[in-house]
Design a protein around this motif. Structure first.
Motif, PDB file in Angstrom:
ATOM      1  N   GLN A   8     -47.530  28.246   9.103  1.00  0.00           N
ATOM      2  CA  GLN A   8     -47.633  27.769  10.470  1.00  0.00           C
ATOM      3  C   GLN A   8     -47.211  28.859  11.451  1.00  0.00           C
ATOM      4  N   LEU A   9     -47.871  28.895  12.604  1.00  0.00           N
ATOM      5  CA  LEU A   9     -47.525  29.817  13.680  1.00  0.00           C
ATOM      6  C   LEU A   9     -47.134  28.983  14.887  1.00  0.00           C
ATOM      7  N   VAL A  10     -45.955  29.263  15.458  1.00  0.00           N
ATOM      8  CA  VAL A  10     -45.452  28.525  16.611  1.00  0.00           C
ATOM      9  C   VAL A  10     -45.279  29.495  17.767  1.00  0.00           C
ATOM     10  N   GLN A  11     -45.900  29.174  18.911  1.00  0.00           N
ATOM     11  CA  GLN A  11     -45.772  30.020  20.097  1.00  0.00           C
ATOM     12  C   GLN A  11     -44.533  29.608  20.873  1.00  0.00           C
ATOM     13  N   LYS A  12     -43.672  30.566  21.143  1.00  0.00           N
ATOM     14  CA  LYS A  12     -42.494  30.374  21.994  1.00  0.00           C
ATOM     15  C   LYS A  12     -42.795  31.008  23.349  1.00  0.00           C
ATOM     16  N   GLU A  13     -41.788  31.108  24.212  1.00  0.00           N
ATOM     17  CA  GLU A  13     -42.039  31.619  25.562  1.00  0.00           C
ATOM     18  C   GLU A  13     -42.610  33.036  25.560  1.00  0.00           C
ATOM     19  N   ASP A  14     -42.002  33.961  24.823  1.00  0.00           N
ATOM     20  CA  ASP A  14     -42.492  35.338  24.825  1.00  0.00           C
ATOM     21  C   ASP A  14     -42.549  35.954  23.432  1.00  0.00           C
ATOM     22  N   PHE A  15     -42.675  35.117  22.406  1.00  0.00           N
ATOM     23  CA  PHE A  15     -42.829  35.587  21.035  1.00  0.00           C
ATOM     24  C   PHE A  15     -43.408  34.456  20.188  1.00  0.00           C
ATOM     25  N   TYR A  16     -43.684  34.778  18.919  1.00  0.00           N
ATOM     26  CA  TYR A  16     -44.207  33.792  17.973  1.00  0.00           C
ATOM     27  C   TYR A  16     -43.259  33.716  16.787  1.00  0.00           C
ATOM     28  N   ASN A  75     -41.695  25.289   3.704  1.00  0.00           N
ATOM     29  CA  ASN A  75     -40.600  24.321   3.859  1.00  0.00           C
ATOM     30  C   ASN A  75     -40.230  24.084   5.324  1.00  0.00           C
ATOM     31  N   GLY A  76     -40.935  24.727   6.234  1.00  0.00           N
ATOM     32  CA  GLY A  76     -40.659  24.561   7.650  1.00  0.00           C
ATOM     33  C   GLY A  76     -39.583  25.481   8.194  1.00  0.00           C
ATOM     34  N   ASN A  77     -39.111  26.418   7.370  1.00  0.00           N
ATOM     35  CA  ASN A  77     -38.088  27.377   7.812  1.00  0.00           C
ATOM     36  C   ASN A  77     -38.730  28.541   8.553  1.00  0.00           C
ATOM     37  N   ASP A  78     -38.015  29.075   9.554  1.00  0.00           N
ATOM     38  CA  ASP A  78     -38.498  30.252  10.258  1.00  0.00           C
ATOM     39  C   ASP A  78     -38.589  31.417   9.283  1.00  0.00           C
ATOM     40  N   ALA A  79     -39.733  32.119   9.290  1.00  0.00           N
ATOM     41  CA  ALA A  79     -39.931  33.221   8.357  1.00  0.00           C
ATOM     42  C   ALA A  79     -40.001  34.566   9.086  1.00  0.00           C
ATOM     43  N   TYR A  80     -40.877  34.680  10.077  1.00  0.00           N
ATOM     44  CA  TYR A  80     -41.045  35.928  10.832  1.00  0.00           C
ATOM     45  C   TYR A  80     -40.999  35.640  12.318  1.00  0.00           C
ATOM     46  N   LYS A  81     -40.462  36.608  13.062  1.00  0.00           N
ATOM     47  CA  LYS A  81     -40.519  36.595  14.519  1.00  0.00           C
ATOM     48  C   LYS A  81     -41.463  37.722  14.918  1.00  0.00           C
TER      49      LYS A  81
END
Length: 186
Positions: A8-16, A22-28
């Motif tokens: 999954q890719l999630v867009q944040k304010e100024d990064f992804y 498992n739903g854990n953050d993997a890469y910024k």
């Protein structure tokens, strides 16, 4: 090639952020400047960069017409490509320039490749994810795309409003052949 399992890719304010199965953050994934993207493994702290190579170019009228036909045909056949119809077909937009781009793809994760491509164009869409999926599924080592710039000026009372439209046209090969898909921004 870095093999990862982001789903999954999630867009944040100024990064992804990519998420693992498992739903854990993997890469910024963060854009450093218009030609450089940083992607950081949030588990290990390892940092890598994707750099965009660019070359400004003015397409001939014939090249523009051929691409307009291809994009229009694709838009009518592919629900993902809606809105990609060339600005030259839309009232008031005029062609300005084209920038040819490429970046190495040293990862095998659709979410991470989508994050890198999205960082270069400033947004993520289903089309960007589909393009990333194509590059990863074909094990293509480099992404190739053209940025086609168009402009339109309109008078609104006593002020002039300028609208810029950019088409990001993705290809399989270095000579910008084997069209994949188009993302259009305003």
């Amino acid at each position: 090639m870095i093999r990862t399992n982001e789903t999954q890719l999630v867009q944040k304010e100024d990064f992804y952020i990519t998420k693992d199965e498992n739903g854990n953050d993997a890469y910024k994934v963060t854009q450093i400047n218009e030609n450089k993207v940083k992607y950081e493994n949030l588990q290990t702290g390892e940092v890598n960069f994707a750099e965009k190579e660019t070359e400004e170019y003015v397409e001939s009228e014939r090249e523009l017409l051929e691409m307009d036909k291809l994009i229009s045909k694709s838009a009518s056949e592919d629900a993902f490509d809606l809105g990609a119809v060339s600005p030259s077909a839309s009232s008031g937009f005029t062609y300005d320039r084209t920038v040819n781009n490429s970046t190495s793809l040293t990862v095998e994760s659709i979410a991470l490749v989508a994050g890198i491509l999205a960082s270069f164009i400033g947004l993520t869409t289903g089309i960007v994810t589909a393009i990333a999926g194509f590059y990863v599924s074909q094990s293509i080592p480099k992404a190739w795309w053209k940025e086609r710039y168009y402009g339109k000026s309109e008078t609104d009372g006593h002020r002039v409003v300028f609208t810029e439209k950019i088409q990001y046209v993705y290809y399989k090969y270095h000579d910008y052949t084997n069209y994949i898909n188009t993302v259009t921004t305003y």
